[in-house]
Motif scaffolding. Structure first.
Motif, PDB file in Angstrom:
ATOM      1  N   SER A  74       0.825  -1.213   0.000  1.00 40.55           N
ATOM      2  CA  SER A  74       0.000   0.000   0.000  1.00 40.55           C
ATOM      3  C   SER A  74       0.859   1.263   0.000  1.00 40.55           C
ATOM      4  N   GLU A  75       2.015   1.208   0.653  1.00 40.20           N
ATOM      5  CA  GLU A  75       2.917   2.363   0.649  1.00 40.20           C
ATOM      6  C   GLU A  75       3.485   2.594  -0.750  1.00 40.20           C
ATOM      7  N   TRP A  76       3.872   1.513  -1.434  1.00 41.83           N
ATOM      8  CA  TRP A  76       4.367   1.635  -2.807  1.00 41.83           C
ATOM      9  C   TRP A  76       3.288   2.205  -3.708  1.00 41.83           C
ATOM     10  N   GLN A  77       2.054   1.777  -3.501  1.00 42.79           N
ATOM     11  CA  GLN A  77       0.938   2.275  -4.312  1.00 42.79           C
ATOM     12  C   GLN A  77       0.755   3.772  -4.102  1.00 42.79           C
ATOM     13  N   GLU A  94       1.169   6.569  -6.996  1.00 41.85           N
ATOM     14  CA  GLU A  94       0.087   7.496  -7.321  1.00 41.85           C
ATOM     15  C   GLU A  94       0.554   8.946  -7.265  1.00 41.85           C
ATOM     16  N   HIS A  95       1.365   9.280  -6.269  1.00 43.21           N
ATOM     17  CA  HIS A  95       1.886  10.655  -6.162  1.00 43.21           C
ATOM     18  C   HIS A  95       2.782  10.983  -7.362  1.00 43.21           C
ATOM     19  N   ILE A  96       3.649  10.068  -7.716  1.00 42.99           N
ATOM     20  CA  ILE A  96       4.562  10.294  -8.842  1.00 42.99           C
ATOM     21  C   ILE A  96       3.773  10.425 -10.143  1.00 42.99           C
ATOM     22  N   GLU A  97       2.806   9.543 -10.368  1.00 42.02           N
ATOM     23  CA  GLU A  97       1.991   9.620 -11.586  1.00 42.02           C
ATOM     24  C   GLU A  97       1.229  10.933 -11.662  1.00 42.02           C
TER      25      GLU A  97
END
Length: 51
Positions: free
Chosen positions: A4-7, A11-14
């Motif tokens: 969930s942290e990677w997700q 999402e922030h980077i995208e």
């Protein structure tokens, strides 16, 4: 990092990439974990001079 942290990071980077035309995105890592994401954007202005 957990899934969930990677997700969240992804999402922030995208989201940042969607609005970035010229610049960079920097990941700040501390103790092997991403602790900060920075977006530096450059705005290119048209020259008013006739060439």
């Amino acid at each position: 990092m957990q899934g969930s942290e990677w997700q969240d990071v992804r999402e922030h980077i995208e989201s940042m990439l969607d609005t970035l035309k010229f610049g960079s995105i920097t990941l700040v890592v501390q103790d092997g974990k991403i602790v900060q994401i920075e977006k530096n954007e450059k705005v290119r202005l048209q020259s008013n001079k006739i060439r």
